[in-house]
Design a protein around this motif. Structure first.
Motif, PDB file in Angstrom:
ATOM      1  N   PHE A 230      -0.572   4.949 -10.357  1.00 20.46           N
ATOM      2  CA  PHE A 230       0.671   4.389  -9.825  1.00 20.46           C
ATOM      3  C   PHE A 230       0.383   3.204  -8.903  1.00 20.46           C
ATOM      4  O   PHE A 230       1.001   2.140  -9.026  1.00 20.46           O
ATOM      5  N   LEU A 231      -0.574   3.361  -7.990  1.00 18.21           N
ATOM      6  CA  LEU A 231      -0.878   2.294  -7.047  1.00 18.21           C
ATOM      7  C   LEU A 231      -1.522   1.093  -7.730  1.00 18.21           C
ATOM      8  O   LEU A 231      -1.359  -0.046  -7.281  1.00 18.21           O
ATOM      9  N   ALA A 232      -2.251   1.330  -8.808  1.00 17.18           N
ATOM     10  CA  ALA A 232      -2.907   0.240  -9.528  1.00 17.18           C
ATOM     11  C   ALA A 232      -1.942  -0.521 -10.426  1.00 17.18           C
ATOM     12  O   ALA A 232      -2.173  -1.693 -10.740  1.00 17.18           O
ATOM     13  N   SER A 233      -0.871   0.125 -10.821  1.00 16.08           N
ATOM     14  CA  SER A 233       0.040  -0.471 -11.800  1.00 16.08           C
ATOM     15  C   SER A 233       1.124  -1.297 -11.115  1.00 16.08           C
ATOM     16  O   SER A 233       1.322  -1.243  -9.898  1.00 16.08           O
ATOM     17  N   ASP A 234       1.881  -2.025 -11.929  1.00 11.38           N
ATOM     18  CA  ASP A 234       2.990  -2.827 -11.418  1.00 11.38           C
ATOM     19  C   ASP A 234       4.167  -1.971 -10.966  1.00 11.38           C
ATOM     20  O   ASP A 234       5.100  -2.480 -10.345  1.00 11.38           O
ATOM     21  N   GLU A 235       4.119  -0.678 -11.250  1.00 10.75           N
ATOM     22  CA  GLU A 235       5.185   0.213 -10.795  1.00 10.75           C
ATOM     23  C   GLU A 235       5.250   0.283  -9.267  1.00 10.75           C
ATOM     24  O   GLU A 235       6.282   0.610  -8.700  1.00 10.75           O
ATOM     25  N   SER A 236       4.124  -0.009  -8.613  1.00 11.38           N
ATOM     26  CA  SER A 236       4.074   0.019  -7.149  1.00 11.38           C
ATOM     27  C   SER A 236       4.064  -1.398  -6.578  1.00 11.38           C
ATOM     28  O   SER A 236       3.483  -1.639  -5.522  1.00 11.38           O
ATOM     29  N   SER A 237       4.719  -2.324  -7.257  1.00 13.60           N
ATOM     30  CA  SER A 237       4.643  -3.744  -6.897  1.00 13.60           C
ATOM     31  C   SER A 237       5.173  -4.062  -5.507  1.00 13.60           C
ATOM     32  O   SER A 237       4.861  -5.118  -4.946  1.00 13.60           O
ATOM     33  N   TYR A 238       5.967  -3.151  -4.913  1.00 12.70           N
ATOM     34  CA  TYR A 238       6.494  -3.388  -3.569  1.00 12.70           C
ATOM     35  C   TYR A 238       5.846  -2.445  -2.549  1.00 12.70           C
ATOM     36  O   TYR A 238       6.397  -2.185  -1.484  1.00 12.70           O
ATOM     37  N   VAL A 239       4.659  -1.958  -2.892  1.00 12.12           N
ATOM     38  CA  VAL A 239       3.947  -1.007  -2.031  1.00 12.12           C
ATOM     39  C   VAL A 239       2.608  -1.607  -1.632  1.00 12.12           C
ATOM     40  O   VAL A 239       1.760  -1.876  -2.489  1.00 12.12           O
ATOM     41  N   THR A 240       2.406  -1.818  -0.346  1.00 10.32           N
ATOM     42  CA  THR A 240       1.106  -2.291   0.143  1.00 10.32           C
ATOM     43  C   THR A 240       0.924  -1.882   1.599  1.00 10.32           C
ATOM     44  O   THR A 240       1.909  -1.715   2.338  1.00 10.32           O
TER      45      THR A 240
END
Length: 253
Positions: A230-240
């Motif tokens: 999930f963190l590697a994919s674009d699904e978490s694009s607003y997570v950092t």
């Protein structure tokens, strides 16, 4: 295959271990081209065979000692020479040292930092220019022990070093933001693996930790790999800049 990592080149460290292998298999299933590494030669080579047998693409460098900046440069060079880019860096590999303060010698304290903190710094530094070019992702492996202590676990160095990884993650997220790099960490609780199974089967420690976990069981490597996906994919694009706890709700009480 749903292709959540389709077209992405993912560098995953520690692919000879239980969590590293699960992550390599999971990432490859989602279309990633994999670059692995491990200090242990045979388990790392077995992971390559497993990924390729399932139809995935993977190369690997072993033995690779990430505590040596030269080996970090070598595995980055392998990724770029084979696949032309690095989109995801999963800093999973580490070796933990478990001692209390008294009797903890200077040399082993330094080794513990080298084996859990410095290797993440060395490899991230080596991969950073390529992550800037791809506007990539870094996932760091922290630990629940980085924010929580257990009376039965003599983990002074492990606690200190994994807290450092959480802090490093936050700082790298800030430094990478202008270049579109996202950086997050994962803090697993107690996960059944080749390296932890004996400890978790201990009647005293294992029972107490299981009883404190709301789900009533220990985690599996694949469950951590799914969070890394999930963190590697674009699904978490607003997570950092976050640390994501994966502990079966051990931390909530």
């Amino acid at each position: 295959m749903s292709g959540r990592l389709s077209g992405k080149v993912c560098l995953v460290t520690g692919t000879g271990g239980s969590m590293g292998r699960a992550s390599a298999v999971t990432f490859a299933r989602e279309g990633a081209r994999l670059v692995g590494c491990d200090v242990a030669v045979e388990p790392a080579e077995e992971t390559v065979e497993i990924v390729r047998a399932a139809g995935g693409e993977m190369v690997s460098l072993q033995p690779c000692r990430l505590s040596d900046p030269a080996d970090c440069a070598r595995v980055v060079e392998l990724a770029v020479s084979e696949f032309g880019q690095i989109d995801v860096l999963f800093n999973l590999a580490a070796r933990s040292h478990f001692h209390r303060l008294e009797g903890f010698g200077d040399e082993e304290w330094t080794s513990a930092q080298q084996d859990e903190v410095n290797l993440v710094f060395y490899l991230t530094r080596a991969a950073w220019p390529h992550l800037k070019a791809s506007r990539g992702v870094v996932v760091n492996m922290a630990s629940l022990n980085g924010s929580l202590s257990f009376k039965l676990l003599a983990s002074l160095a492990h606690t200190t070093n994994k807290a450092a990884i959480i802090g490093m993650t936050r700082q790298l997220a800030m430094e990478g933001s202008d270049d579109g790099i996202r950086v997050n960490s994962i803090s697993p609780g107690f996960i059944e693996s080749n390296s932890t199974r004996g400890e978790l089967e201990d009647e005293g420690f294992g029972r107490e930790m299981r009883d404190r976990t709301l789900l009533g069981r220990f985690g599996q490597p694949e469950e951590v790999a799914n969070v890394a996906l999930f963190l590697a994919s674009d699904e978490s694009s607003y997570v950092t800049g976050i640390d994501l706890v994966v502990d079966g709700a051990l931390k909530v009480w």
